[in-house]
Every structure is written in C-alpha cells, then in structure tokens.
Design a protein around this motif. Structure first.
Motif, PDB file in Angstrom:
ATOM      1  N   GLY A 172       0.816  -1.205   0.000  1.00  0.00           N
ATOM      2  CA  GLY A 172       0.000   0.000   0.000  1.00  0.00           C
ATOM      3  C   GLY A 172       0.849   1.254   0.000  1.00  0.00           C
ATOM      4  N   PRO A 173       0.282   2.357  -0.454  1.00  0.00           N
ATOM      5  CA  PRO A 173       1.054   3.602  -0.645  1.00  0.00           C
ATOM      6  C   PRO A 173       1.737   4.118   0.614  1.00  0.00           C
ATOM      7  N   LYS A 174       1.080   4.079   1.777  1.00  0.00           N
ATOM      8  CA  LYS A 174       1.686   4.621   2.992  1.00  0.00           C
ATOM      9  C   LYS A 174       2.925   3.823   3.391  1.00  0.00           C
ATOM     10  N   ALA A 175       2.833   2.510   3.327  1.00  0.00           N
ATOM     11  CA  ALA A 175       3.964   1.676   3.699  1.00  0.00           C
ATOM     12  C   ALA A 175       5.106   1.828   2.699  1.00  0.00           C
ATOM     13  N   ILE A 176       4.776   1.919   1.423  1.00  0.00           N
ATOM     14  CA  ILE A 176       5.811   2.064   0.409  1.00  0.00           C
ATOM     15  C   ILE A 176       6.528   3.399   0.566  1.00  0.00           C
ATOM     16  N   GLU A 177       5.784   4.460   0.854  1.00  0.00           N
ATOM     17  CA  GLU A 177       6.405   5.771   1.080  1.00  0.00           C
ATOM     18  C   GLU A 177       7.327   5.726   2.288  1.00  0.00           C
ATOM     19  N   LEU A 178       6.908   5.028   3.344  1.00  0.00           N
ATOM     20  CA  LEU A 178       7.756   4.916   4.529  1.00  0.00           C
ATOM     21  C   LEU A 178       9.024   4.142   4.207  1.00  0.00           C
ATOM     22  N   ALA A 179       8.898   3.056   3.440  1.00  0.00           N
ATOM     23  CA  ALA A 179      10.075   2.293   3.044  1.00  0.00           C
ATOM     24  C   ALA A 179      11.059   3.166   2.279  1.00  0.00           C
ATOM     25  N   ALA A 180      10.541   4.014   1.391  1.00  0.00           N
ATOM     26  CA  ALA A 180      11.415   4.899   0.617  1.00  0.00           C
ATOM     27  C   ALA A 180      12.137   5.892   1.519  1.00  0.00           C
ATOM     28  N   ARG A 181      11.491   6.252   2.618  1.00  0.00           N
ATOM     29  CA  ARG A 181      12.039   7.293   3.495  1.00  0.00           C
ATOM     30  C   ARG A 181      13.013   6.745   4.532  1.00  0.00           C
ATOM     31  N   ILE A 182      12.762   5.561   5.082  1.00  0.00           N
ATOM     32  CA  ILE A 182      13.560   5.131   6.227  1.00  0.00           C
ATOM     33  C   ILE A 182      14.431   3.904   5.958  1.00  0.00           C
ATOM     34  N   ALA A 183      14.202   3.209   4.851  1.00  0.00           N
ATOM     35  CA  ALA A 183      14.889   1.931   4.633  1.00  0.00           C
ATOM     36  C   ALA A 183      15.924   2.022   3.519  1.00  0.00           C
ATOM     37  N   ASP A 184      16.753   0.988   3.465  1.00  0.00           N
ATOM     38  CA  ASP A 184      17.794   0.892   2.441  1.00  0.00           C
ATOM     39  C   ASP A 184      17.360   0.030   1.268  1.00  0.00           C
ATOM     40  N   GLY A 185      16.095  -0.360   1.242  1.00  0.00           N
ATOM     41  CA  GLY A 185      15.565  -1.176   0.171  1.00  0.00           C
ATOM     42  C   GLY A 185      14.122  -1.528   0.458  1.00  0.00           C
ATOM     43  N   PHE A 186      13.419  -2.007  -0.558  1.00  0.00           N
ATOM     44  CA  PHE A 186      11.985  -2.282  -0.482  1.00  0.00           C
ATOM     45  C   PHE A 186      11.728  -3.750  -0.772  1.00  0.00           C
ATOM     46  N   VAL A 187      10.855  -4.361   0.023  1.00  0.00           N
ATOM     47  CA  VAL A 187      10.553  -5.781  -0.068  1.00  0.00           C
ATOM     48  C   VAL A 187       9.069  -5.982  -0.353  1.00  0.00           C
ATOM     49  N   THR A 188       8.759  -6.909  -1.264  1.00  0.00           N
ATOM     50  CA  THR A 188       7.378  -7.268  -1.530  1.00  0.00           C
ATOM     51  C   THR A 188       7.318  -8.737  -1.928  1.00  0.00           C
ATOM     52  N   THR A 189       6.109  -9.239  -2.176  1.00  0.00           N
ATOM     53  CA  THR A 189       5.966 -10.653  -2.526  1.00  0.00           C
ATOM     54  C   THR A 189       5.260 -10.863  -3.860  1.00  0.00           C
ATOM     55  N   MET A 190       4.919  -9.794  -4.542  1.00  0.00           N
ATOM     56  CA  MET A 190       4.221  -9.916  -5.818  1.00  0.00           C
ATOM     57  C   MET A 190       4.952  -9.122  -6.891  1.00  0.00           C
ATOM     58  N   PRO A 191       4.947  -9.599  -8.143  1.00  0.00           N
ATOM     59  CA  PRO A 191       5.608  -8.847  -9.219  1.00  0.00           C
ATOM     60  C   PRO A 191       4.769  -7.641  -9.635  1.00  0.00           C
ATOM     61  N   SER A 192       5.080  -6.486  -9.060  1.00  0.00           N
ATOM     62  CA  SER A 192       4.257  -5.297  -9.259  1.00  0.00           C
ATOM     63  C   SER A 192       5.097  -4.130  -9.762  1.00  0.00           C
ATOM     64  N   ASN A 193       4.894  -3.751 -11.029  1.00  0.00           N
ATOM     65  CA  ASN A 193       5.539  -2.538 -11.557  1.00  0.00           C
ATOM     66  C   ASN A 193       5.076  -1.312 -10.792  1.00  0.00           C
ATOM     67  N   GLU A 194       3.792  -1.301 -10.429  1.00  0.00           N
ATOM     68  CA  GLU A 194       3.225  -0.139  -9.742  1.00  0.00           C
ATOM     69  C   GLU A 194       3.915   0.102  -8.405  1.00  0.00           C
ATOM     70  N   GLY A 204      12.850   6.299  -3.061  1.00  0.00           N
ATOM     71  CA  GLY A 204      13.569   5.093  -2.709  1.00  0.00           C
ATOM     72  C   GLY A 204      14.637   4.759  -3.723  1.00  0.00           C
ATOM     73  N   ARG A 205      15.860   4.550  -3.269  1.00  0.00           N
ATOM     74  CA  ARG A 205      16.972   4.276  -4.181  1.00  0.00           C
ATOM     75  C   ARG A 205      17.627   2.922  -3.925  1.00  0.00           C
ATOM     76  N   GLY A 206      17.203   2.226  -2.896  1.00  0.00           N
ATOM     77  CA  GLY A 206      17.799   0.936  -2.588  1.00  0.00           C
ATOM     78  C   GLY A 206      17.245  -0.162  -3.468  1.00  0.00           C
ATOM     79  N   PRO A 207      17.779  -1.381  -3.341  1.00  0.00           N
ATOM     80  CA  PRO A 207      17.304  -2.497  -4.161  1.00  0.00           C
ATOM     81  C   PRO A 207      15.857  -2.867  -3.852  1.00  0.00           C
ATOM     82  N   VAL A 208      15.151  -3.290  -4.884  1.00  0.00           N
ATOM     83  CA  VAL A 208      13.783  -3.771  -4.738  1.00  0.00           C
ATOM     84  C   VAL A 208      13.824  -5.293  -4.804  1.00  0.00           C
ATOM     85  N   THR A 209      13.282  -5.925  -3.767  1.00  0.00           N
ATOM     86  CA  THR A 209      13.453  -7.354  -3.560  1.00  0.00           C
ATOM     87  C   THR A 209      12.101  -8.027  -3.411  1.00  0.00           C
ATOM     88  N   ALA A 210      12.000  -9.253  -3.921  1.00  0.00           N
ATOM     89  CA  ALA A 210      10.735  -9.991  -3.829  1.00  0.00           C
ATOM     90  C   ALA A 210      10.991 -11.436  -3.425  1.00  0.00           C
TER      91      ALA A 210
END
Length: 319
Positions: A172-194, A204-210
């Motif tokens: 969801g948008p709020k969690a993704i925005e927080l990840a971009a602000r405080i984390a060194d990378g973003f994690v998800t479980t679905m292949p989502s371009n969005e 967010g500039r860190g690696p995107v991981t699934a």
C-alpha cells in the motif's frame, strides 16, 4: 538480477533449514532469505523455530548473505533487542547479514497480550523502531523516550564496523512511502511494476526485492495438492493476513481458497519452463533481487533442477 533461496521457518525444523541453506549455496543461489515467525500460518506447516538461533547456524554453515524476511521489531520483541540480535548476526554470518523489517501480523505479535494496533499506528511504531535500531547499531549510548518506545542508557558493545542495511516490506502507498524514506531497500511478494514505481517515485533508491514460492515435483496434480495443503493461506485476501490472530483462524479463512487459486500464485510440478515463465514476471517487473522457496519437504531434486535449468535461464533473461 540476484536470485536467492527463501528459507521457510514455518515449514522446517532448524536442521532442515541448515541443510537447505547448504544445498542452495551448492546449487548456485546467490543469497538467502529467512522468515521470522512465532507461529506458522497453519498447523499443516507445522514448524516455527526461533529465527535468530537458526541465523547463527546458517551463517556459519554457508558463505551466503542472510536477510530476515521479515522481522517485526515493534510488539513481540523490543527494537533494542532486535538491534542486538542484528549486530551479532552481522558479525557471525560469514556472507554478511541484512535486516528486513515489516509492520508484522497479529498471528505472531499478539502472544504477549499486547493490543494489536491499527495499520497507521503499526507504521508509526515501525518508523520509531528503525530509528532506535539504527542508533544502537552505531555503538553509541542511547537514551530514547519516544511515542512508543523507551530506551534508557543502552549501548551495544558488540557491533559490526560497517552499517547493517535495513530493508522494509510494504503493502500500500503509505507503507511504500515509509520504506522509501527510512529503509535501504523495499521488499514485496508480488511482481508489481506499480509498487516499484511508487517506491522510486517516493525517493527510494535501494534495491527492490521480492520473495516467491514454487512447488517442484514429479506430478503437477500432486504438487498443486501439496501447495494447497501447506499454503492455502496464500490465497487469503486483503488485510486478513495482518489481523487474523491464530493458525486456526487462517485455516478457517482458507477453506474458501481452491487448489486452482493456489496454483495461480506459484509454479507447480515438473515443467521447468512453467517455473521459468512464472518467475520471469519478477525479471520483467524490474526487481533487483528474487528469493524462491520450495514448498514441501526438503528435496534435492528441486535444487538440482533449478541449478541446471531455472537459474541459468532467469539470469539470461535478466541480462
């Protein structure tokens, strides 16, 4: 693209997880993910060892980097204790260690009797927890009196020389925005371009991981049946995964999930072209790292098949 193996603590006892980690390294997987749970999602999965003990053993048994996928540092375990566990893991894992964090599920966090907060509060707690963890990992003496946590006169004496990366899971948008602000990378479980676009758009500039699951076996029907028996919870929709409090509740909700629905969530059976095609969705979406978990009992056949056919093809497509 880096392709790693996902160790499922919900399905496997500690020694099985260690054996899988060794097999993954021998098969050519690049790194390891490991789940952090107090309960499995359902009783059929049947396991849930203390992840930090397993990390110590896996980190000694292999030369692969280990990442928690993911740790909730907000309710069940105080962030100061997570910081100490992180620092020690970073020093004992021969291939390195990375902390993956998320806002958690009631399934694991309600056990202390603490109230399970709303989603917005959970994200606020996670932001503060990450702040506490980062400060302690520097080795500085920390006094913190925040909205959710108190840390008094605390200092970690055993800390790594280099900063430990912290990745964050978000839906969801709020969690993704927080990840971009405080984390060194973003994690998800679905292949989502969005989701990737939202993360990059928020800075967010860190690696995107699934993480993804597969159920390799000699029979398609048997593999689907196994995947459905063990992971029917993967078809439970919406926010239920965050708010249901026990494996029994997940079993009840998953009664509506059909085997065909689970087959849509992961490649099943012996057709390795199917495995490649389904996992290529993460390549096409632009993920930097993908971690694959084999559903079911430890099977060397999975590692042999992926070493010979799936990993080379996925890497070729990523290149």
């Amino acid at each position: 693209m880096q392709i790693g193996y996902f160790l499922s603590c919900e399905e496997h006892a500690p020694r099985s997880l260690i054996d899988q980690a060794k097999a993954a390294e021998q098969a050519g997987f690049d790194a390891l993910w490991i789940s952090d749970h107090f309960h499995p999602w359902n009783d059929e999965q049947g396991e849930s060892p203390f992840v930090w003990s397993v990390i110590g053993a896996v980190g000694e048994a292999t030369g692969l980097k280990v990442t928690t996928a993911v740790t909730c540092p907000t309710v069940r375990i105080h962030p100061a204790v997570v910081a100490q566990a992180t620092a020690t893991s970073a020093l004992t894992c021969r291939g390195g260690f990375r902390l993956g964090v998320g806002s958690g599920e009631a399934l694991n966090e309600h056990i202390t009797g603490a109230r399970w907060p709303t989603a917005d509060v959970r994200l606020d707690m996670l932001e503060e927890a990450v702040e506490v963890i980062r400060r302690l990992l520097t080795g500085e003496r920390v006094d913190h009196h925040g909205r959710h946590y108190t840390v008094e006169d605390a200092r970690l004496y055993t800390v790594p020389e280099q900063a430990v990366e912290i990745q964050m899971s978000g839906f969801g948008p709020k969690a993704i925005e927080l990840a971009a602000r405080i984390a060194d990378g973003f994690v998800t479980t679905m292949p989502s371009n969005e989701a990737i676009e939202q993360y990059r758009g928020a800075g967010g500039r860190g690696p995107v991981t699934a993480g993804a699951k597969a159920c390799y076996g000699t029979s398609y029907d048997d593999s689907v049946a196994l995947a459905h028996r063990l992971w029917s919870n993967a078809g439970v929709p919406g926010e239920l995964a965050q708010v249901l409090p026990s494996p029994k509740h997940f079993e009840q909700a998953a009664e509506l999930v059909t085997p065909d629905k689970i087959a849509e969530t992961m490649p099943c059976g012996p057709d390795l072209d199917l495995h490649v095609e389904r996992l290529s969705a993460y390549v096409e979406a632009g993920y930097d790292e993908l971690y694959v978990s084999q559903v079911g009992p430890f099977s060397q056949d999975f590692f042999d098949a992926y070493e010979k056919a799936v990993l080379p093809e996925l890497r070729a497509r990523a290149a």
